[in-house]
Design a protein around this motif. Structure first.
Motif, PDB file in Angstrom:
ATOM      1  N   PHE A  21       0.867  -1.188   0.000  1.00  0.00           N
ATOM      2  CA  PHE A  21       0.000   0.000   0.000  1.00  0.00           C
ATOM      3  C   PHE A  21       0.894   1.225   0.000  1.00  0.00           C
ATOM      4  N   ASP A  22       0.645   2.159  -0.890  1.00  0.00           N
ATOM      5  CA  ASP A  22       1.542   3.308  -1.024  1.00  0.00           C
ATOM      6  C   ASP A  22       0.975   4.583  -0.412  1.00  0.00           C
ATOM      7  N   ASP A  23       1.895   5.425   0.042  1.00  0.00           N
ATOM      8  CA  ASP A  23       1.619   6.830   0.394  1.00  0.00           C
ATOM      9  C   ASP A  23       0.962   7.068   1.756  1.00  0.00           C
ATOM     10  N   GLY A  24       0.766   6.028   2.550  1.00  0.00           N
ATOM     11  CA  GLY A  24       0.223   6.226   3.898  1.00  0.00           C
ATOM     12  C   GLY A  24      -1.117   6.929   3.936  1.00  0.00           C
ATOM     13  N   ASN A  73       9.830   2.246   3.468  1.00  0.00           N
ATOM     14  CA  ASN A  73      10.350   3.588   3.151  1.00  0.00           C
ATOM     15  C   ASN A  73       9.909   3.989   1.738  1.00  0.00           C
ATOM     16  N   HIS A  74       9.241   5.127   1.635  1.00  0.00           N
ATOM     17  CA  HIS A  74       8.760   5.615   0.329  1.00  0.00           C
ATOM     18  C   HIS A  74       9.377   6.990   0.038  1.00  0.00           C
ATOM     19  N   THR A  75      10.602   7.206   0.536  1.00  0.00           N
ATOM     20  CA  THR A  75      11.351   8.473   0.471  1.00  0.00           C
ATOM     21  C   THR A  75      10.664   9.548   1.317  1.00  0.00           C
ATOM     22  N   SER A  77      10.438  12.960   0.069  1.00  0.00           N
ATOM     23  CA  SER A  77       9.827  13.994  -0.779  1.00  0.00           C
ATOM     24  C   SER A  77       9.053  13.457  -1.980  1.00  0.00           C
ATOM     25  N   HIS A  78       9.062  12.125  -2.169  1.00  0.00           N
ATOM     26  CA  HIS A  78       8.281  11.509  -3.248  1.00  0.00           C
ATOM     27  C   HIS A  78       8.555  12.200  -4.591  1.00  0.00           C
ATOM     28  N   ILE A  79       9.811  12.220  -4.978  1.00  0.00           N
ATOM     29  CA  ILE A  79      10.187  12.899  -6.225  1.00  0.00           C
ATOM     30  C   ILE A  79       9.965  11.957  -7.417  1.00  0.00           C
TER      31      ILE A  79
HETATM   32 ZN   LIG Z   1       3.726   7.015  -3.920  1.00  0.00          ZN
END
Ligand SMILES: [Zn+2]
Length: 265
Positions: A21-24, A73-75, A77-79
């Motif tokens: 699941f991405d982005d919380g 860990n999804h970074t 700043s999500h660049i």
């Molecule tokens: Zn994302």
């Protein structure tokens, strides 16, 4: 190709699945996790602890980790690529050092937030794994490989346990319109081909599918809670055919199992 007659998964089950699941997003806390818990399944949640209020915003994820789900860990700043047309920094204009420090800053925050979890996997924002463009484009997969046991991207085929690149694992995107049967189709394909399939979700919503925008096909569109529940039910009912584990657990099992194939790889 090497013939395999053993597999990394418990009880020598031949297929595996990880639900990521991405982005919380809040719907993951409010809808997806209660459904996973209802079925006794563990997921991987890739969060990006940015913003001044990160400590407050991301506090609920500690309890999720204590409940044996993986927080990845999804970074910070999500660049992503500037081709999206978003404002702010873009992968085309940053350096490898820049992306590494963004990843490590996120890692520091995640360890502060969840001190009990020190090992985790990484997830490429927008599935993109490079900086620069054209002749100057460089992969940042080696940087990720330096800091994490595995990382999730996106791809065309589910992961072959012996051959997949653990630092760019493929996943299927659970796009918004997908029915429960379509989600189950990913699992059935993994069972048929003896693969490790990873599914990427964004929002999971209680809202009924017929109220969604027609044809909404962007990655962030929600999957209906009832479709997600149907998949979870299938996984529990078929647990002798497909093992469900977090991306971290599955990667660790794969790494251990691959040791006996060291000469063939
Ligand atoms: Zn994302």
């Amino acid at each position: 190709m090497e013939q395999i007659d053993t597999y990394p998964w418990p009880d020598n089950i031949k297929a595996a699945i990880s639900l990521s699941f991405d982005d919380g997003r809040p719907s993951q806390l409010n809808v997806a996790i209660p459904i996973l818990d209802e079925y006794g399944l563990k997921g991987t949640f890739y969060i990006k602890p940015g913003g001044d209020d990160w400590k407050t915003v991301y506090t609920p994820w500690r309890e999720v980790a204590q409940n044996q789900h993986e927080i990845g860990n999804h970074t910070l700043s999500h660049i992503c690529s500037r081709n999206f047309g978003w404002s702010g920094r873009a992968l085309e204009t940053i350096s490898l050092d820049y992306i590494e420090s963004d990843i490590l800053e996120a890692e520091g925050r995640l360890r502060e937030l969840i001190p009990e979890q020190t090992e985790r996997t990484f997830c490429y924002p927008c599935y993109q794994n490079y900086v620069g463009e054209g002749l100057k484009r460089q992969s940042y997969v080696p940087i990720v490989a330096k800091h994490f046991p595995a990382a999730r991207g996106m791809g065309e085929a589910a992961n072959h346990p012996l051959y997949t690149d653990l630092h760019y694992l493929t996943s299927w995107t659970a796009a918004g319109w997908m029915s429960g049967d379509a989600l189950i189709g990913f699992a059935e394909d993994a069972i048929k081909k003896d693969r490790w399939c990873i599914i990427t979700f964004h929002d999971v919503s209680e809202v009924k599918p017929d109220t969604w925008l027609p044809g909404a096909s962007y990655h962030g569109a929600p999957v209906a809670a009832e479709s997600f529940r149907k998949l979870c039910k299938f996984l529990v009912e078929n647990k002798d055919k497909i093992w469900t584990g977090t991306v971290l657990e599955s990667a660790e099992k794969t790494i251990e199992w691959r040791k006996s194939f060291a000469d063939q790889r």
